[in-house]
Design a protein around this motif. Sequence first.
Motif, PDB file in Angstrom:
ATOM      1  N   TRP A 200       0.837  -1.200   0.000  1.00 33.93           N
ATOM      2  CA  TRP A 200       0.000   0.000   0.000  1.00 33.93           C
ATOM      3  C   TRP A 200       0.876   1.257   0.000  1.00 33.93           C
ATOM      4  O   TRP A 200       0.589   2.233  -0.685  1.00 33.93           O
ATOM      5  CB  TRP A 200      -0.948  -0.019   1.191  1.00 33.93           C
ATOM      6  N   SER A 201       1.962   1.198   0.741  1.00 31.90           N
ATOM      7  CA  SER A 201       2.915   2.316   0.762  1.00 31.90           C
ATOM      8  C   SER A 201       3.550   2.512  -0.617  1.00 31.90           C
ATOM      9  O   SER A 201       3.707   3.647  -1.086  1.00 31.90           O
ATOM     10  CB  SER A 201       4.007   2.078   1.809  1.00 31.90           C
ATOM     11  N   GLN A 202       3.917   1.409  -1.266  1.00 32.07           N
ATOM     12  CA  GLN A 202       4.480   1.498  -2.620  1.00 32.07           C
ATOM     13  C   GLN A 202       3.456   2.078  -3.595  1.00 32.07           C
ATOM     14  O   GLN A 202       3.799   2.873  -4.467  1.00 32.07           O
ATOM     15  CB  GLN A 202       4.928   0.118  -3.112  1.00 32.07           C
ATOM     16  N   LEU A 203       2.212   1.665  -3.440  1.00 34.05           N
ATOM     17  CA  LEU A 203       1.145   2.186  -4.295  1.00 34.05           C
ATOM     18  C   LEU A 203       1.018   3.699  -4.097  1.00 34.05           C
ATOM     19  O   LEU A 203       0.929   4.454  -5.072  1.00 34.05           O
ATOM     20  CB  LEU A 203      -0.180   1.491  -3.974  1.00 34.05           C
TER      21      LEU A 203
ATOM     22  N   GLY B  49      -6.434  -9.136  -6.900  1.00 32.26           N
ATOM     23  CA  GLY B  49      -5.191  -9.520  -6.250  1.00 32.26           C
ATOM     24  C   GLY B  49      -4.566  -8.370  -5.486  1.00 32.26           C
ATOM     25  O   GLY B  49      -4.892  -7.206  -5.715  1.00 32.26           O
ATOM     26  N   ARG B  50      -3.656  -8.698  -4.593  1.00 32.84           N
ATOM     27  CA  ARG B  50      -3.069  -7.677  -3.728  1.00 32.84           C
ATOM     28  C   ARG B  50      -1.634  -7.330  -4.094  1.00 32.84           C
ATOM     29  O   ARG B  50      -0.910  -6.743  -3.307  1.00 32.84           O
ATOM     30  CB  ARG B  50      -3.130  -8.147  -2.266  1.00 32.84           C
ATOM     31  N   SER B  51      -1.236  -7.657  -5.325  1.00 36.13           N
ATOM     32  CA  SER B  51       0.106  -7.270  -5.776  1.00 36.13           C
ATOM     33  C   SER B  51       0.081  -5.796  -6.172  1.00 36.13           C
ATOM     34  O   SER B  51      -0.977  -5.222  -6.471  1.00 36.13           O
ATOM     35  CB  SER B  51       0.537  -8.106  -6.977  1.00 36.13           C
ATOM     36  N   LEU B  52       1.241  -5.178  -6.198  1.00 40.50           N
ATOM     37  CA  LEU B  52       1.335  -3.780  -6.602  1.00 40.50           C
ATOM     38  C   LEU B  52       0.789  -3.606  -8.012  1.00 40.50           C
ATOM     39  O   LEU B  52       0.035  -2.667  -8.286  1.00 40.50           O
ATOM     40  CB  LEU B  52       2.793  -3.302  -6.509  1.00 40.50           C
ATOM     41  N   GLU B  53       1.132  -4.508  -8.906  1.00 47.93           N
ATOM     42  CA  GLU B  53       0.670  -4.416 -10.291  1.00 47.93           C
ATOM     43  C   GLU B  53      -0.855  -4.491 -10.383  1.00 47.93           C
ATOM     44  O   GLU B  53      -1.482  -3.708 -11.100  1.00 47.93           O
ATOM     45  CB  GLU B  53       1.297  -5.523 -11.135  1.00 47.93           C
ATOM     46  N   ALA B  54      -1.465  -5.398  -9.642  1.00 42.90           N
ATOM     47  CA  ALA B  54      -2.924  -5.536  -9.667  1.00 42.90           C
ATOM     48  C   ALA B  54      -3.597  -4.270  -9.127  1.00 42.90           C
ATOM     49  O   ALA B  54      -4.599  -3.796  -9.684  1.00 42.90           O
ATOM     50  CB  ALA B  54      -3.358  -6.751  -8.856  1.00 42.90           C
ATOM     51  N   LEU B  55      -3.056  -3.706  -8.070  1.00 43.96           N
ATOM     52  CA  LEU B  55      -3.619  -2.487  -7.488  1.00 43.96           C
ATOM     53  C   LEU B  55      -3.458  -1.305  -8.450  1.00 43.96           C
ATOM     54  O   LEU B  55      -4.392  -0.521  -8.637  1.00 43.96           O
ATOM     55  CB  LEU B  55      -2.952  -2.190  -6.141  1.00 43.96           C
ATOM     56  N   GLN B  56      -2.297  -1.186  -9.075  1.00 48.60           N
ATOM     57  CA  GLN B  56      -2.067  -0.110 -10.040  1.00 48.60           C
ATOM     58  C   GLN B  56      -2.994  -0.248 -11.248  1.00 48.60           C
ATOM     59  O   GLN B  56      -3.540   0.754 -11.726  1.00 48.60           O
ATOM     60  CB  GLN B  56      -0.609  -0.095 -10.504  1.00 48.60           C
ATOM     61  N   ASN B  57      -3.182  -1.474 -11.724  1.00 50.97           N
ATOM     62  CA  ASN B  57      -4.086  -1.694 -12.857  1.00 50.97           C
ATOM     63  C   ASN B  57      -5.504  -1.269 -12.507  1.00 50.97           C
ATOM     64  O   ASN B  57      -6.204  -0.672 -13.327  1.00 50.97           O
ATOM     65  CB  ASN B  57      -4.058  -3.155 -13.306  1.00 50.97           C
ATOM     66  N   TYR B  58      -5.927  -1.581 -11.290  1.00 52.42           N
ATOM     67  CA  TYR B  58      -7.258  -1.179 -10.844  1.00 52.42           C
ATOM     68  C   TYR B  58      -7.388   0.345 -10.816  1.00 52.42           C
ATOM     69  O   TYR B  58      -8.353   0.908 -11.334  1.00 52.42           O
ATOM     70  CB  TYR B  58      -7.561  -1.756  -9.459  1.00 52.42           C
ATOM     71  N   VAL B  59      -6.416   1.014 -10.214  1.00 48.47           N
ATOM     72  CA  VAL B  59      -6.458   2.478 -10.116  1.00 48.47           C
ATOM     73  C   VAL B  59      -6.441   3.104 -11.504  1.00 48.47           C
ATOM     74  O   VAL B  59      -7.241   4.007 -11.805  1.00 48.47           O
ATOM     75  CB  VAL B  59      -5.295   3.015  -9.251  1.00 48.47           C
ATOM     76  N   ASP B  60      -5.572   2.633 -12.369  1.00 46.05           N
ATOM     77  CA  ASP B  60      -5.497   3.182 -13.724  1.00 46.05           C
ATOM     78  C   ASP B  60      -6.815   2.968 -14.475  1.00 46.05           C
ATOM     79  O   ASP B  60      -7.273   3.854 -15.201  1.00 46.05           O
ATOM     80  CB  ASP B  60      -4.334   2.562 -14.493  1.00 46.05           C
ATOM     81  N   GLY B  61      -7.442   1.816 -14.291  1.00 44.50           N
ATOM     82  CA  GLY B  61      -8.742   1.549 -14.912  1.00 44.50           C
ATOM     83  C   GLY B  61      -9.827   2.462 -14.367  1.00 44.50           C
ATOM     84  O   GLY B  61     -10.673   2.961 -15.117  1.00 44.50           O
ATOM     85  N   ALA B  62      -9.802   2.705 -13.064  1.00 44.21           N
ATOM     86  CA  ALA B  62     -10.782   3.603 -12.451  1.00 44.21           C
ATOM     87  C   ALA B  62     -10.609   5.028 -12.978  1.00 44.21           C
ATOM     88  O   ALA B  62     -11.595   5.721 -13.244  1.00 44.21           O
ATOM     89  CB  ALA B  62     -10.651   3.576 -10.925  1.00 44.21           C
ATOM     90  N   VAL B  63      -9.372   5.451 -13.151  1.00 44.55           N
ATOM     91  CA  VAL B  63      -9.113   6.795 -13.685  1.00 44.55           C
ATOM     92  C   VAL B  63      -9.703   6.910 -15.090  1.00 44.55           C
ATOM     93  O   VAL B  63     -10.403   7.884 -15.398  1.00 44.55           O
ATOM     94  CB  VAL B  63      -7.595   7.109 -13.700  1.00 44.55           C
ATOM     95  N   LYS B  64      -9.457   5.927 -15.937  1.00 47.52           N
ATOM     96  CA  LYS B  64      -9.989   5.968 -17.309  1.00 47.52           C
ATOM     97  C   LYS B  64     -11.516   5.971 -17.297  1.00 47.52           C
ATOM     98  O   LYS B  64     -12.153   6.757 -17.986  1.00 47.52           O
ATOM     99  CB  LYS B  64      -9.474   4.774 -18.112  1.00 47.52           C
ATOM    100  N   GLU B  65     -12.092   5.093 -16.508  1.00 43.84           N
ATOM    101  CA  GLU B  65     -13.557   4.975 -16.455  1.00 43.84           C
ATOM    102  C   GLU B  65     -14.192   6.251 -15.926  1.00 43.84           C
ATOM    103  O   GLU B  65     -15.134   6.777 -16.526  1.00 43.84           O
ATOM    104  CB  GLU B  65     -13.940   3.795 -15.545  1.00 43.84           C
TER     105      GLU B  65
END
Length: 142
Positions: free
Chosen positions: A66-69, A119-135
């Motif tokens: 979460w800190s890395q995110l 998933g709780r990996s940094l990549e999965a969290l970043q993908n979610y955030v980036d998708g939310a931004v686009k949407e």
Amino acid sequence: MKAISVLIAAIFCTLFIQGRAGLFDHSNVVKLDSSTFNEKVADGKIYFIKFFAPWCGHCKKLAPTWSQLADSYKDSEEVVIAQVDCTKEKDVCEKAAVTGYPSLKSYYNGESHATFKGGRSLEALQNYVDGAVKELTLETVS
């Protein structure tokens, strides 16, 4: 001798508690509470929020990621990575319908957008955030 043992135990407990608290303290993670929650999540940015309890093993495991995110979005004008300690902010967590820890939810314009179930990996969290931004950016433009 007994006094020394008690002193050593007290020091150990203090260091242990401070170390655990440090898991959830990071300069780029915004801490929300009952006095700031509603105003912040309505400020036009996307808030990705971790609702947690400090004693929760899954929360402790997620804390470094979460800190890395938060670090990866620290300069973003659209996204804020935040957290709410549900042991201290029970009313906020109740209103957010938090039923387990950690709960990861996104908010936009004062409204709950979605609960993250991936998933709780940094990549999965970043993908979610980036998708939310686009949407959400597309919704605003439409």
